[in-house]
Design a protein around this motif. Structure first.
Motif, mmCIF file in Angstrom:
data_model
loop_
_atom_site.group_PDB
_atom_site.id
_atom_site.type_symbol
_atom_site.label_atom_id
_atom_site.label_comp_id
_atom_site.label_asym_id
_atom_site.label_seq_id
_atom_site.Cartn_x
_atom_site.Cartn_y
_atom_site.Cartn_z
ATOM 1 N N ARG A 97 2.441 -8.118 10.774
ATOM 2 C CA ARG A 97 3.272 -9.038 11.562
ATOM 3 C C ARG A 97 4.226 -9.830 10.669
ATOM 4 O O ARG A 97 5.374 -10.095 11.050
ATOM 5 N N GLU A 98 3.764 -10.225 9.494
ATOM 6 C CA GLU A 98 4.621 -10.984 8.575
ATOM 7 C C GLU A 98 5.814 -10.170 8.097
ATOM 8 O O GLU A 98 6.843 -10.723 7.708
ATOM 9 N N GLU A 106 -2.366 -7.132 11.706
ATOM 10 C CA GLU A 106 -2.227 -8.553 11.394
ATOM 11 C C GLU A 106 -1.354 -8.757 10.156
ATOM 12 O O GLU A 106 -0.441 -9.600 10.150
ATOM 13 N N ALA A 107 -1.614 -7.982 9.117
ATOM 14 C CA ALA A 107 -0.811 -8.103 7.893
ATOM 15 C C ALA A 107 0.629 -7.685 8.139
ATOM 16 O O ALA A 107 1.569 -8.227 7.544
ATOM 17 N N LEU A 131 2.994 -3.012 2.557
ATOM 18 C CA LEU A 131 1.998 -3.328 3.576
ATOM 19 C C LEU A 131 0.597 -2.935 3.111
ATOM 20 O O LEU A 131 -0.355 -3.717 3.245
ATOM 21 N N LYS A 145 -0.981 -5.259 0.690
ATOM 22 C CA LYS A 145 -1.447 -6.519 1.267
ATOM 23 C C LYS A 145 -2.912 -6.443 1.709
ATOM 24 O O LYS A 145 -3.606 -7.454 1.756
ATOM 25 N N VAL A 146 -3.367 -5.239 2.083
ATOM 26 C CA VAL A 146 -4.681 -5.113 2.735
ATOM 27 C C VAL A 146 -5.674 -4.320 1.896
ATOM 28 O O VAL A 146 -6.821 -4.147 2.313
ATOM 29 N N VAL A 151 -6.608 -4.948 10.821
ATOM 30 C CA VAL A 151 -6.202 -5.502 9.520
ATOM 31 C C VAL A 151 -4.741 -5.173 9.232
ATOM 32 O O VAL A 151 -3.950 -6.036 8.821
ATOM 33 N N LEU A 152 -4.351 -3.917 9.462
ATOM 34 C CA LEU A 152 -2.961 -3.508 9.237
ATOM 35 C C LEU A 152 -2.017 -4.237 10.182
ATOM 36 O O LEU A 152 -0.935 -4.690 9.788
ATOM 37 N N GLY A 171 -9.139 -3.727 4.133
ATOM 38 C CA GLY A 171 -9.862 -4.771 4.841
ATOM 39 C C GLY A 171 -11.281 -4.811 4.308
ATOM 40 O O GLY A 171 -11.523 -4.872 3.102
#
Length: 813
Positions: free
Chosen positions: A656-657, A653-654, A593, A596-597, A650-651, A618
């Motif tokens: 959710r996937e 939203e990322a 995670l 990703k950000v 930012v965390l 972010g």
């Protein structure tokens, strides 16, 4: 009486507490003791107290103090010649529901572990002990035959007589008007009376001013959060043939009953109380009563007439309303005030002043004599109070609730309902929008669990599985199996900076702080006996600066401990709590995670466990600390409060996937107990030796001197007297909270210091100390263990290593 111009200690207030402090100081050999009372001894609250003297309190040490009070009052008359009216007539607590039944049976189990004699009795046995009680709807009862009652005013006068016999000066009709200060010390007390005014130079001052304690504290420069409330009781006419009876408590009807000289007293702790004295207490207040309010008391009386039908046939001799002081958490204030170095407090006794006074006076006197707490007093230590809790509006609102909480159901996880919303994380609204159900600790609003869509976002309390049990279980599993995000902005954050920061922290900390910049050290602050005063992580931010992270509730206490031990070290200590939010990303997929950000490298090579790094996340910045309190791979992200919501978004939203789950702090506690991580204030305290707590791995392996080092060396030579043991019930159904008795081979040997449900392990988990003097680990673990819950015994597996991931492999992957 001539008032001296110099004293070792001046005690402000002549109620039962002030008299007890004077008594116990003189018992320790202090002769230069002066007690000043504005009017007459006992004239504030003590004179109208009900005088109930119970033994059992919510923790072992509070029970220890209450038992001491009982023993003292039994001997005072012989010592002083003043009759205390103390008699052991026993007490009965009656339950009227299944939930209250479980509560009182859990209390009965706890009492056994604390060495208090208690007996579960049937409703029929209640009727034999107290023949006037209607027990038709009773579900259970417990009887403590050594509980008693006494004459409150005479107990105080006997304590005062004992103090005077040993040289103390007890001076009435003399008001304290001010204090002279030099830095963090009071140097003199100013007074006035009908004869004039003067000054007493002194080494120590004790605030025993009762409901005036808040006002007196402000003059002293210290925070003493308490507020007076109206407290009601009635006394009947003489009841023909009424004999001595046990004290009767019926908490669900907010009522207590006691027989007194052939009459019955009925007192109330109603759910919504009436605060009093918002604008100050009248100057001429002395042995005063407050106006009657029969409408307010009527619901209590209606239930009482059903409970004791003889009340319907008996006239009311006295309707009494008098003020008593209450604190924000229903625990009294004791100890050295954080703001000053020679100001002590013993005030705010929440209607249990008589039963507490003996023990509180003894503990405070021993603390003043030695400079160190005689045993763990964390429940009542004045340093637990946050500065904002001295706010008068806050105290007014909270006191409406705290009086009634004395007799309310003491459900686990029960949250205060009043005076809320004061301290909020920057993420507060974002989390609430996602279903966060918020609890409060030290004024902080914190997400404890997350409600599902369509589920009521509120607690439904019970002693069984509460409505959020499965919600928290899913959050727990997300941390164990995937990744979770939770807010720990309430962490206390203390910056220590200066040329001597390294040397200073090496002195106050048991761990080695001579580490590279970016290293995080798990550590304890010890006292002279090797007991744990603080449980912290310390991160080296630069050559001259460190960040200490503490639990939310102990930030002030820990900062005060540091300040009092600075000595000649060139450091500046700053509370940085509000400057940074803390967002935790934990679980086996936490690294995925974050990658990703953030463009930064979170591998073991760059950011191994126990280190921090500055990162971009972010469009913002953060400092990523690779530590964990849940026993998984993870990071605590320290973000300046202005960027915290952005970083969270930012965390989120990322995440959710990846099906990252928002988690609450009930999850954190259930995960940490599976891992065997200690909880300060429950599992470890100033009374618990660091080696017996199983934290010897955190002690520095160098010859650098630190506070408590001789005690650590001595314990290593002498061997351990007890060990912290982790327990897992074999039955998945019962729930553990704290204070459940530990049985070893059928014999009670201790109690659980904390408990919670281990959702990964599949049953409730508890931790507690087990005596082991002269034993090997193998001998200890070869025993058969059980945990008692509400009178029932359940088999338990015992372990000294964490039951979950004993080698801590998961946090280091």
């Amino acid at each position: 009486m001539n008032i001296p111009n110099k004293a070792r200690v001046v005690i402000v207030g002549g109620g039962v507490i002030g008299c007890s402090v004077a008594y116990h100081l003189t018992k320790l050999g202090w002769t230069d003791v002066v007690l000043l009372e504005r009017k007459q001894l006992t004239s504030g609250t003590t004179w109208h107290a009900a005088g109930l003297i119970a033994q059992l309190r919510a923790t072992q040490n509070m029970t220890r103090l209450a038992k001491y009070s009982q023993e003292l009052y039994g001997q005072l008359e012989e010592e002083t010649g003043v009759a205390t009216g103390f008699r052991r007539n026993g007490s009965i607590t009656l339950a009227l529901s299944e939930e209250r039944k479980e509560e009182i049976l859990r209390q009965a189990s706890m009492a056994k572990a604390f060495g208090v004699e208690v007996e579960q009795i049937s409703p029929e046995e209640v009727a034999k002990l107290h023949p006037h009680v209607n027990v038709q709807d009773a579900t259970a009862a417990v009887y403590l035959d050594k509980d008693g009652q006494g004459d409150p005013a005479n107990i105080a006068l006997a304590l005062a007589r004992g103090a005077k016999n040993r040289g103390a000066k007890v001076i009435e009709r003399t008001k304290v008007t001010g204090f002279r200060k030099d830095g963090r010390r009071i140097t003199a007390v100013e007074w006035e009376n009908d004869q004039g005014q003067g000054v007493i130079e002194c080494d120590h001052v004790v605030n025993c001013a009762g409901m005036w304690g808040h006002e007196v504290g402000r003059k002293m420069g210290v925070n003493v959060p308490l507020h007076a409330c109206e407290h009601f009781y009635i006394v009947t006419d003489t009841v023909p043939g009424l004999t001595q009876l046990p004290v009767l408590r019926v908490p669900e009807e907010c009522a207590y009953y006691k027989e007194d000289a052939g009459k019955l007293l009925l007192g109330a702790f109603e759910p919504v109380a009436k605060p009093w004295g918002m604008n100050g207490i009248p100057e001429d207040f002395e042995f005063d009563q407050l106006p009657e309010d029969f409408d307010h008391f009527e619901p209590i009386l209606e239930a009482a007439v059903n409970r004791l039908p003889l009340l319907a046939e008996t006239g009311i001799h006295t309707f009494f309303n008098g003020p008593e002081s209450f604190t924000p958490d229903d625990a009294y204030h004791l100890g050295l005030a954080p703001e000053m170095d020679n100001v002590w407090v013993a005030a705010g006794f929440n209607s249990i002043g008589i039963q507490s006074a003996g023990g509180a006076g003894m503990a405070l006197a021993e603390w003043m004599e030695s400079g160190q707490k005689p045993f763990d007093l964390g429940d009542v230590d004045i340093s637990r109070m946050q500065p904002f809790q001295g706010n008068k509006t806050y105290l007014f609102e909270r006191s409406k609730e705290t009086l009634g909480l004395l007799y309310a159901d003491h459900f686990p996880y029960r949250q205060k309902a009043t005076a809320r919303g004061i301290r909020r994380s920057p993420l507060h609204e974002a989390l609430k929008a996602e279903g966060a159900v918020v609890g409060e600790l030290a004024g902080w609003e914190r997400a404890n669990w997350f409600a599902d869509k369509g589920q009521e976002a509120a607690y439904q309390y019970s002693w069984k599985r509460q409505n959020w049990f499965e919600n928290s279980a899913r959050e727990h599993r997300a941390i164990r199996e995937n990744v979770g995000i939770y807010d720990m902005s309430s962490f206390g954050k203390i910056r220590v900076e200066g040329p001597d920061a390294e040397a200073f922290l090496n002195y106050v900390s048991a761990s080695n702080l001579s580490v590279p910049v970016g290293k995080i050290v798990y550590s304890q602050f010890l006292n002279r006996t090797g007991g744990i005063e603080a449980d912290v992580t310390i991160t080296r931010l630069s050559e001259t600066a460190y960040l200490i992270v503490t639990p939310a509730a102990t930030r002030l206490a820990d900062e005060t401990w540091l300040s009092r031990h600075v000595g000649d070290h060139r450091v500046v200590i700053t509370d940085m709590t509000a400057a940074e939010a803390v967002i935790c990303v934990m679980g086996p997929n936490a690294r995925d995670l974050l990658q990703k950000v953030s463009p930064n490298d979170f591998t073991n090579e760059t950011n191994p466990f126990g280190t921090c790094q500055d990162i971009e996340i972010g469009m913002g910045l953060a400092r990523a600390h690779r530590v964990t309190y849940v026993g998984e791979l993870g990071w605590e992200l320290y973000v300046s409060t202005d960027m915290a919501v952005h970083v969270f978004e930012v965390l989120r939203e990322a995440g959710r996937e990846m099906d990252a789950k928002l988690c609450g702090l009930h999850m954190m506690d259930s995960c940490r107990i599976e891992k065997g991580f200690r909880h300060f204030g429950h599992d470890i305290s100033s009374e618990d030796h660091i080696l017996e707590a199983g934290l010897g791995f955190a002690i520095k392996k160098t010859d650098v001197e630190f506070i408590g080092r001789p005690a650590v060396q001595a314990k290593r030579e002498q061997g351990l007297q007890k060990r912290m043991v982790q327990f897992l019930l074999t039955d998945p159904e019962p729930l553990l909270y704290h204070a459940e008795p530990i049985l070893r081979d059928g014999k009670t040997v201790g109690y659980l210091t904390s408990g919670n449900y281990g959702h990964h392990l599949g049953a409730a988990v508890g931790m507690g100390y087990v005596p082991c003097a002269g034993e090997t680990v193998q001998e200890l673990l070869a025993s058969s263990f059980e945990i008692e819950v509400a009178g029932q015994r359940f088999a338990a597996t015992a372990s000294l290593k964490p039951l979950y991931d004993p080698k801590s492999e998961r946090v280091k992957v």
